[in-house]
Design a protein around this motif. Sequence first.
Motif, PDB file in Angstrom:
ATOM      1  N   LYS A 155      -6.304  -6.082  -4.738  1.00 15.32           N
ATOM      2  CA  LYS A 155      -4.930  -6.582  -4.682  1.00 15.32           C
ATOM      3  C   LYS A 155      -4.029  -5.868  -5.695  1.00 15.32           C
ATOM      4  CE  LYS A 155      -6.890  -9.845  -2.120  1.00 15.32           C
ATOM      5  NZ  LYS A 155      -7.817  -9.150  -1.222  1.00 15.32           N
TER       6      LYS A 155
ATOM      7  N   LEU B 140       1.144  -2.531 -12.050  1.00 18.30           N
ATOM      8  CA  LEU B 140       1.233  -3.981 -11.873  1.00 18.30           C
ATOM      9  C   LEU B 140       2.674  -4.455 -12.026  1.00 18.30           C
ATOM     10  CD1 LEU B 140       0.024  -6.788 -11.552  1.00 18.30           C
ATOM     11  CD2 LEU B 140      -0.621  -6.740 -13.958  1.00 18.30           C
TER      12      LEU B 140
ATOM     13  N   PHE C   5       1.059   2.943  -3.330  1.00 22.72           N
ATOM     14  CA  PHE C   5      -0.168   3.346  -4.032  1.00 22.72           C
ATOM     15  C   PHE C   5       0.133   4.596  -4.863  1.00 22.72           C
ATOM     16  CE2 PHE C   5      -4.102   5.790  -4.426  1.00 22.72           C
ATOM     17  CZ  PHE C   5      -4.984   4.829  -4.860  1.00 22.72           C
TER      18      PHE C   5
ATOM     19  N   TRP D  53      -3.151   8.993  -9.285  1.00 24.47           N
ATOM     20  CA  TRP D  53      -4.577   9.012  -8.939  1.00 24.47           C
ATOM     21  C   TRP D  53      -5.111  10.445  -8.977  1.00 24.47           C
ATOM     22  CZ3 TRP D  53      -8.124   5.142  -8.024  1.00 24.47           C
ATOM     23  CH2 TRP D  53      -9.354   5.552  -7.499  1.00 24.47           C
TER      24      TRP D  53
ATOM     25  N   LEU E  81       0.818  -1.212   0.000  1.00 22.12           N
ATOM     26  CA  LEU E  81       0.000   0.000   0.000  1.00 22.12           C
ATOM     27  C   LEU E  81       0.850   1.260   0.000  1.00 22.12           C
ATOM     28  CD1 LEU E  81      -2.683  -1.134   2.586  1.00 22.12           C
ATOM     29  CD2 LEU E  81      -2.915  -1.045   0.100  1.00 22.12           C
ATOM     30  N   ALA E  82       2.100   1.127   0.462  1.00 18.55           N
ATOM     31  CA  ALA E  82       2.962   2.310   0.541  1.00 18.55           C
ATOM     32  C   ALA E  82       3.240   2.869  -0.849  1.00 18.55           C
ATOM     33  CB  ALA E  82       4.259   1.964   1.249  1.00 18.55           C
TER      34      ALA E  82
ATOM     35  N   ARG F  28      -0.368   7.637  -5.653  1.00 18.52           N
ATOM     36  CA  ARG F  28      -1.161   8.795  -5.216  1.00 18.52           C
ATOM     37  C   ARG F  28      -1.146   9.921  -6.245  1.00 18.52           C
ATOM     38  NH1 ARG F  28      -0.888   8.994   1.306  1.00 18.52           N
ATOM     39  NH2 ARG F  28      -0.438   6.804   1.646  1.00 18.52           N
TER      40      ARG F  28
ATOM     41  N   ALA G  52      -5.749  -0.969  -4.062  1.00 21.40           N
ATOM     42  CA  ALA G  52      -5.967  -0.877  -2.619  1.00 21.40           C
ATOM     43  C   ALA G  52      -7.366  -1.370  -2.272  1.00 21.40           C
ATOM     44  CB  ALA G  52      -5.804   0.561  -2.145  1.00 21.40           C
ATOM     45  N   PRO G  53      -7.485  -2.152  -1.208  1.00 21.18           N
ATOM     46  CA  PRO G  53      -8.812  -2.604  -0.775  1.00 21.18           C
ATOM     47  C   PRO G  53      -9.736  -1.446  -0.416  1.00 21.18           C
ATOM     48  CG  PRO G  53      -7.080  -3.858   0.352  1.00 21.18           C
ATOM     49  CD  PRO G  53      -6.401  -2.741  -0.379  1.00 21.18           C
ATOM     50  N   ALA G  54      -9.157  -0.335   0.085  1.00 17.87           N
ATOM     51  CA  ALA G  54      -9.986   0.789   0.525  1.00 17.87           C
ATOM     52  C   ALA G  54     -10.763   1.420  -0.619  1.00 17.87           C
ATOM     53  CB  ALA G  54      -9.130   1.854   1.209  1.00 17.87           C
TER      54      ALA G  54
END
Lengths: 494, 494
Positions: free
Chosen positions: A342, A395, A152, A157, A149-150, A154, A345-347
Motif C-alpha cells: 500500500k 508517503l 510509483f 527506484w 500506482l501511476a 520509477r 506497489a503490490p507487484a
Amino acid sequence: MPRSKDVPSDRSIPSGSDFLQLDAADAPAGGLSDWLAQRLRLAIADGRLAVGDRLPATRTLAGELRVSRGVVTEAYQRLIEDGHAAGRGRAGTVVVAAPVTAPAPAPVRTRTADAPPGAVFTAEPGADVFDAVRAAPARIDLSPGTPDLASFPRTAWLRAERRVLGTLAATGLGYGDPRGTPELRRAVAKWLARNRGIAAGPDEVLIVNGTAQTLGLLAQVLRGRGVSAVAVEDPGSLGARQHLRYWGMRTPPVPVDADGIRVGELRDSGAPAVVVTPAHQFPTGVVLGGGRRRELMRWATDTGGLIVEDDYDAEHRYDRPPVPALRAMLPEHVCYAGSVSKLLAPALRTGWVLAPPELHGALVDAKRFTDLGSAALPQLVLADLMESGELERRLRQLRRRHRARRDAMIRAVDTHLPGAAVQGAAAGLHLTVTFDAGFADTDLAAAALAHGVKAHPVSWHRQRCGRPGLVLGYAASTVSGIEEGVAVIGKVLA
Amino acid sequence: MPRSKDVPSDRSIPSGSDFLQLDAADAPAGGLSDWLAQRLRLAIADGRLAVGDRLPATRTLAGELRVSRGVVTEAYQRLIEDGHAAGRGRAGTVVVAAPVTAPAPAPVRTRTADAPPGAVFTAEPGADVFDAVRAAPARIDLSPGTPDLASFPRTAWLRAERRVLGTLAATGLGYGDPRGTPELRRAVAKWLARNRGIAAGPDEVLIVNGTAQTLGLLAQVLRGRGVSAVAVEDPGSLGARQHLRYWGMRTPPVPVDADGIRVGELRDSGAPAVVVTPAHQFPTGVVLGGGRRRELMRWATDTGGLIVEDDYDAEHRYDRPPVPALRAMLPEHVCYAGSVSKLLAPALRTGWVLAPPELHGALVDAKRFTDLGSAALPQLVLADLMESGELERRLRQLRRRHRARRDAMIRAVDTHLPGAAVQGAAAGLHLTVTFDAGFADTDLAAAALAHGVKAHPVSWHRQRCGRPGLVLGYAASTVSGIEEGVAVIGKVLA
C-alpha cells in the motif's frame, strides 16, 4: 588411477547446439544442409520457433555444430527460398512463416475467469475470485487495496537500483539468508521504530513476499503446533480468510463494532489466535479503541493467545493522529505483519513479519522451505529507498494525493448515494458505504460492473449477515474517474 | 442521512506525525519544545532513533504537528546542546550520540550457525545447514551450485530494467496473475522451445521463486492427493531431500549408476513420484542413458507415475551434445522445473515449472496461496533479457569461463589428489571426486574448512553408504583459487 570415462582430454571435442538440441552427428552422411533445413522447418511447424524469432548467427551455429559455415548458410537459404524465413541484413535471419500445425495448447481453465462479467460477483467466490475480478474488463476500477500506482517512483527506484548494483559484492548474488538481506532487515527495523513505535532489532525481522505469505507461513507453523482455528474480524478481508483456509485453518468470525473487534466474543470463540487490523479495520475502517486494545492484550496474556496484527495501511491517515502498533506494547504475543503493497506497489511482493520470539525460528524454517528467502535485488533497492528518506517522501506525496481523491469520493457519495452510510474515511485507501435497504450487494456490484465500474460487495468480506454495501477504493483512481464511478453506482442503485 | 463520526468536514484538522507517532495534543500546555525534545531523547535512548539517523525537516515536522516551526527548531537546538544531535547544514539535523540504554535484542539462535567451524560438517545436517556453511568463514569457497557471479550482467540488467520501467502500465504494478507475468511466461516458453526442445504455450508455464519453491508447491499438491513418498536419486541433492521432507514426504532412495537412476529399483520402491536430474545428475554428473530414459518413461506410463525433472544446469555443457528434456517426450507425466539460479544468479529467486495438465490448476492455487505470485519487476527484466538475446550471450560467455575453470580444477585434481576418481566433468558447475580409502568425508570437509577451503562432503548427498568424496564447485571461483583450494585439500588428505 581410476577415472570415469567422461573426463575430457585435450582431444575431447564438444559438439552440438543448445539451439533445438541440434547435433550434427544425427545427420546422414553428406546431407548436412538438407538435414539442418529439415530440422528448422520441423521446429517452425511444431511451434518451437515462432514468427519473428531470430535464427542463430551462421558463424555461431556452425561453430557449435562443428560444420562449415557454408552448411548453415545454405540451410538458411533454403528456408528463405521456401518462405519460412527472411534475411534481415544485420538483424540476421528471421522466421516469417506462421507455423503450419501449431500444437494445441493444453486447455487451462480457471474456475470463475470464463464466467460472464456479472457472475464474477454473484457466484460463490472461488479460489481465483480476485484473478477473475482483475480480469473482468471495466472502465473504472474502484476495487480496494491498491495505492496510486501511476505515481510509483520509477526514477528513484532505478537510481537506487543503480547504486545497489554498483556496490553489491558478487557473493550477494548467491544463495542468501532466508530471513532476508541484512540491509533490508536493518532498514525495516528503523522504519518501524521511527514510524510505528516498534523497537525491534534487525534479527527479529523476517522479510517475506507480502502479507499473504506471512499468513501462509504462520498458518503452517501454528498447524504444526496443533492449532486448527484462527479467528478473524467480521466483516474482515475475504482474501485473508481464503489464505488461512487454504492452509487448513477454520476462521471463526468475531463481530466488529464502532470500537473494533469485540474481544468478549473472541474470548467466547475459544480460538487460540486472531488476525486483527487495529489501525484501520478492513473493510469498516474503524480504529481499535483504547479500551478494546487493553481488553485484547489482556485476552492474549490471560489465554496465551496470539494476536496477528495486520498493519496493512496504517501509514495512510488523513484526519486523525497515528495509532501506535499493538506490537509495540506486547511483543511476546503479537505477530506483526507489514508490507510495501500500500506504500509502493503490490507487484513488489515485499513485506515483513515480526514474530513473537518463540515462533521466530519456526517461521524462518517455513520461509526457508517455501522459497529459500526472497529475491535480493528488490530488497536492497527498497532498503536504499528507506535509508535515503525517499520512502518517507513518497508517503507524504501519496497522502496528499489520496486525501484529494478521498474527498472527491465523499463528495460524490453525498451527491449520488444520498441514502448511504459512510465508514472508514479518516484513513486508508478505501471507504465503505452501506445501505438500509434489503438487497443483495453482489447484484449491485454485478450491475455496476455491467456499466463499467468495479467495486467489492461488502458481503464478500462478511461471514455473517449484515447490511448490504460496497467497498470503494479511491487511491488508484483519478478524481474524475471517482466521480463518474460513484455516479454510475448511484444510477444503477436508483 | 446517517453518517459515522469519522467523516471529515472542512473543519477537520489532521494533526500528528508518523515520525515517532508524535501528537502535539499529548504535550503539556505551554511546554511544546520541552515535550518534543524529551520525546526525541527517549527515542534515542530506547533505540528507535540510531546514530546517523536524520531528524525530519523542521518545516515538515512543524506542519504535521501543527505547531510553529520555532517549536521544532528550539527542540532540535536543545538536542544539539546536550550532545544528542548535530546540525549538518543542508543535510539537516542528525543523531550523533550513542543510545544510553539500547534495548536488548531478542536472542535469535540458529541450530548449527553458532557451532565451531568444523562442526558444520561433522554434525548431522540440520534444517539450517546451508546457512551455516554459507556463514562459515573461508578463504576459498568450492561449494557447488553457484555460477560465476562476478560476471553477472549488471549493466544489461539495469538497461533492461530502465526499458521495463519506461513502458510498464501503472496497472502492472498492482496485484497480478499468480502464474506470473504474460511477458515472462511467453519468453520462457520460447526459451524452452529453442534451447530444451519443449513445445509448450505460455499458459502452461508457472513462474515460481526458484526450484526450491517448485518442490514445495508440488509436495503440497501431491500430499493433498494422498501421496506420502517421492523417490529421489541416491546420491542426490541433500537440499531437495530436505525440502520434500519439510513438506511431509518420505524420500526413498533409488541408486544411481553410470547410466543414471536405476529404474528397476524405482519400480520396486513403489513410490508414485520421483525427482530426477537427467541432463546432469547431481552430484555424480552422469547423463541419463538412452535405455534408461525409455525405461523411466515406461515406468511413468505403466504406473501413472510422476517424473519431476529438475533441469538445474542443463545449459552448462562442455564436452558433449545437449540432451533433450524428458518433458519434451512425455508432457502428461513429466513436471519440468527450471530456474535462472545457475544461469544468472540464485539471488534472483526466479524459476519456472511446467506441470502435467492435470496438476496445473492445483499448482497455480498453491502458488496463489503461498505468495500471490512472484514479484513483477524482476520477471519483466528477465523477459527482456531473454527476448533480446542477452541471456543467450550470457550463457555463451559463462560457458567459456566455466570451461576454463573446470579445466583448471581437473588439472589441480590430477596434481594434488592423485588417488581420486573424477565424475561429472563433461557438464555443469561442479565435479565430484571420490576416494577408495575408508574415511569419513565429513572429517575431510571439516579439515579443509579449518584450512580455509569450503566444499561439500559427498556423504551429505547420500542416503545409503558409499565411497567418501567431495563435491567441488568450480564455476564461482577464480583459476588461482581453484588451484590453491584443491592443493589445500590434497595437503589435508595427505
